[in-house]
Design an enzyme around this catalytic site. Structure first.
Site, mmCIF file in Angstrom:
data_model
loop_
_atom_site.group_PDB
_atom_site.id
_atom_site.type_symbol
_atom_site.label_atom_id
_atom_site.label_comp_id
_atom_site.label_asym_id
_atom_site.label_seq_id
_atom_site.Cartn_x
_atom_site.Cartn_y
_atom_site.Cartn_z
ATOM 1 N N GLU A 103 0.940 -1.317 -0.013
ATOM 2 C CA GLU A 103 -0.072 0.016 0.021
ATOM 3 C C GLU A 103 1.012 1.194 -0.005
ATOM 4 O O GLU A 103 0.497 2.277 -0.663
ATOM 5 C CB GLU A 103 -0.936 0.158 1.326
ATOM 6 C CG GLU A 103 -2.109 0.880 0.886
ATOM 7 C CD GLU A 103 -2.944 0.708 2.193
ATOM 8 O OE1 GLU A 103 -3.870 1.765 2.405
ATOM 9 O OE2 GLU A 103 -2.706 -0.082 3.315
ATOM 10 N N ASP A 104 1.809 1.302 0.893
ATOM 11 C CA ASP A 104 2.670 2.613 1.139
ATOM 12 C C ASP A 104 3.901 2.660 0.088
ATOM 13 O O ASP A 104 4.554 3.682 0.073
ATOM 14 C CB ASP A 104 3.233 2.456 2.394
ATOM 15 C CG ASP A 104 1.748 2.920 3.453
ATOM 16 O OD1 ASP A 104 0.511 2.979 2.913
ATOM 17 O OD2 ASP A 104 2.242 2.641 4.662
#
Ligand code: MN
Length: 722
Positions: A81-82
């Protein structure tokens, strides 16, 4: 679980050496370095490098002795996600299982918030799905949320409150459902502090203040309990329990108890070696202090839904102070604190932890089944919420099989718990051998016998009293599919009848004509056409006209009689509330959009006005075989007398009719008018009931209430009120 920080990867690796192989620890290290590199340059809001977060999440999981794959997934859980690293990349580095877990955790975090309720519902659905793939995913997610809650103070207040509320409403109940008590308590305390910092501080201060005074009593009681066990030669440790702040707050709010009422209860736990000792300890302390009647619970013989086992009892202690005691074995203690996590924590020990695992699986599978039946995510979460806060009761089948149901469950819930088919065909029940209504709330210890009738169908009215998600979803599911098949059947009958008035029949219409009409209307099948007619979206008269026009070969060899009314109310057939027709009355049918066919009596005042649209009327007759009960309104004029209503009710039930509603209008000092809504089989039955009523001396007049005119003459049964 302790909130001690994991300092760095080396201290983590060292603690892992207690239960993992060197090779596995190295893989965890590799995942750590990979994540560190991926998050390079990113900071947490606390100002720490981002990698501290995955490290702490893995640290939390290591305290539960989770396996190396879970720890690797924890290290990598925010990478997709990051940092833009793909699932494929993780798969090639760490294998499919870890990649799937990381993906699962990421998906749980990727929810877009629309409305709060909807977002929560979706959250929950995704969790159920993730859990069903691999229970370890939810463990990583819970640990992730726990670390975020531990560092929530750095967030702005509104975000803090939103996350804390979600934790309280979703994560704490899930931890509870999985039996992870320690984690649940930490979630609750941290959320409580984040949402209501002032209340949290005040209750905390109050607890510290009374703790001094309590200490003396606690010590005295503990000594007397320990001495008692010693005398009886029962080995065990006695622990004084203090309520945590959120549970004090929750009790004050939901049970409306004062702070001192809650703090005046003393609670202990006695942990012993074996199950057998539990019962002997119970006997010993019951002879030391008198037990409070009705407070003993045996969760050893019948564990709670999340696997919790213990004996509970309450005693009158010194000066009548209530003492709550829990008695359990070391194994049950571990289970009570760690729940499903005990599966990993005590892998080597016998069957109790894996038992929790099995229960967790069953629960998750139940969730999935509910999800498939629920119409939308909000309906689903409503069901799950019922399931997450169970206050259970235990009831038996006549053969002695035990069933666990949420408090407030009725025989219908019980029937559905046995099997969906038993639920849908249940017609009556016996509770502890006494005939009882299907809506009667059950109590623990009762024996429930369900009487079924083949072919019987679920009643929509059940939705008003069922308590379990399973019963609710099954009934709704049935009603949805039934509405469709009923609409089709009704539409077919209506069209057949309309065709007859053109001297045609369904058989006499060529399939080309039907196909052409379907094409013109953009419908896919004959059934869809019937359904449209049955639902009132298309008029049978118009459809018949078009079909006969399309059909060059219409022969008219089959003319059918009137439409027969065969059943009590259904989703596409309704009885008008203005005239309450009952079998034996001359009736007529009015087709309304959406509501289907509404049956009025011939002489209903509303009928005259509705006559304006002749194509909406169908001739109907009662099926001579019709069964069931029909509501009818009766007006009774009578003289005041003591107990007259009771006499009246007895007369009516004596004639085998049920009273649905009763209301009294006082006319003057001597006379009253009683309006009754009663259920009868037909006109003959009604006549018998009215005769019985007339025989009561005080009664001066009995009449059936005729339709009154309504302001809006439509065919909708619900707008034709009285
Ligand atoms: Mn995270």
């Amino acid at each position: 679980m302790t909130a001690i920080q994991t300092e760095n990867i080396d201290t983590l690796a060292e603690s892992l050496s207690g239960y993992l192989a060197r090779q596995q620890i190295n893989q965890v290290r590799r995942a750590y370095y990979y994540a560190e590199q991926a998050h390079e340059g990113q900071l947490r809001r606390t100002g720490d490098p981002y990698i501290t977060h995955p490290l702490q999440v893995a640290g939390i999981l290591s305290k539960m002795h989770m396996d190396h794959q879970s720890l690797m997934a924890a290290m990598l859980h925010d990478v997709i996600e990051d940092t833009g690293i793909t699932k494929t990349a993780i798969k090639s580095q760490f294998g499919n299982t870890v990649a799937e877990m990381v993906d699962g955790v990421s998906k749980l975090s990727q929810i877009k918030f629309r409305s709060q309720a909807e977002a929560q519902a979706e959250n929950f659905q995704k969790m159920a799905l993730a859990m069903s793939r691999d229970l370890r995913i939810i463990m990583v997610k819970l640990a992730d949320r726990l670390h975020n809650m531990r560092t929530i103070k750095v967030l702005p207040p509104d975000k803090r409150r939103r996350i804390a509320r979600e934790t309280l409403e979703i994560y704490a109940p899930i931890a509870n459902r999985l039996g992870m008590n320690d984690m649940r308590i930490e979630f609750e305390e941290l959320s409580f502090e984040a949402i209501y910092p002032l209340r949290y501080r005040r209750i905390g201060a109050a607890v510290r203040k009374v703790r001094g005074n309590r200490k003396e009593v606690v010590t005295k009681l503990q000594i007397s309990l320990e001495a008692c066990l010693e005398r009886e030669g029962l080995p065990g440790r006695t622990i004084g329990r203090e309520k945590h702040l959120y549970s004090i707050y929750d009790k004050m709010r939901s049970k409306r108890k004062s702070f001192s009422e809650i703090m005046d209860v003393y609670a202990f736990r006695i942990v012993v070696d074996r199950v057998d000792t539990c019962y002997r300890v119970l006997g010993a302390i019951h002879s030391l202090y008198k037990p409070v009647p009705g407070r003993f619970k045996d969760y050893i013989a019948i564990p709670k839904a999340n696997g919790y086992q213990s004996l509970h009892t309450t005693l009158f202690g010194m000066h009548g102070l209530p003492i709550e005691i829990q008695i359990r074995t070391e194994e049950m203690e571990a289970m009570a604190n760690n729940g499903i996590a005990a599966h990993w924590l005590y892998k080597s020990s016998e069957d109790i932890p894996s038992n929790a695992h099995i229960r967790a699986r069953e629960w998750v599978n139940g969730l999935l089944e509910m999800q498939q039946h629920a119409g939308n995510s909000l309906e689903f979460i409503e069901n799950v919420k019922i399931d997450l806060f169970p206050d259970e009761i235990y009831v038996f089948t006549p053969k002695g099989e035990i069933f666990e149901l949420p408090a407030g469950s009725t025989p219908v819930d019980f029937a559905y718990a046995i099997h969906t088919d038993v639920g849908s065909t249940c017609v009556a029940c016996r509770i502890s051998r006494r005939l009882a209504p299907l809506s009667e709330p059950l109590e623990s210890g009762q024996t429930v016998e369900i009487i079924t009738a083949p072919g019987h169908k679920p009643n929509p009215a059940w939705l008003s009293f069922v308590a379990t998600a399973k019963a609710r979803t099954s009934i709704r599911h049935f009603l949805k599919s039934q509405k469709r098949s009923e609409s089709i059947a009704l539409g077919r009958r209506l069209l057949t009848k309309a065709l007859a008035s053109f001297g045609a029949s369904l058989n006499s219409i060529s399939s080309e004509a039907v196909t052409t009409l379907l094409e013109q209307l953009r419908l896919e099948s004959r059934n869809q056409l019937f359904e449209e007619i049955g639902l009132g979206n298309r008029m049978s008269h118009g459809m018949a006209q078009r079909l006969t026009a399309l059909n060059e070969n219409s022969t008219g060899d089959e003319v059918l009689g009137n439409l027969l009314v065969r059943e009590a109310e259904s989703s596409v057939m309704n009885y008008a509330r203005c005239c309450n027709p009952i079998p034996g009355d001359r009736i007529t049918g009015y087709i309304s959009a959406e509501r289907g066919l509404v049956i009025h009596t011939d002489n209903c005042n509303n009928v005259a006005e509705l006559r304006a649209n002749p194509e909406k009327w169908v001739e109907v007759n009662w099926d001579p075989e019709i069964q069931g009960e029909f509501a009818v309104e009766v007006k009774v004029e009578l003289e005041h007398q003591r107990g007259i209503i009771a006499t009246l009710a007895t007369a009516i039930t004596g004639a085998e009719a049920n009273i649905e509603k009763i209301s009294t209008v006082e006319r003057d000092a001597h006379f009253s008018i009683v309006n009754l809504l009663i259920n009868v089989k037909n006109r003959v039955h009604l006549a018998r009931v009215m005769r019985k009523i007339r025989m009561i001396k005080a009664v001066t007049r009995v009449t059936r209430v005729k339709a009154r005119k309504t302001r809006r003459p439509t065919g909708r049964a619900d707008s034709v009120t009285h």
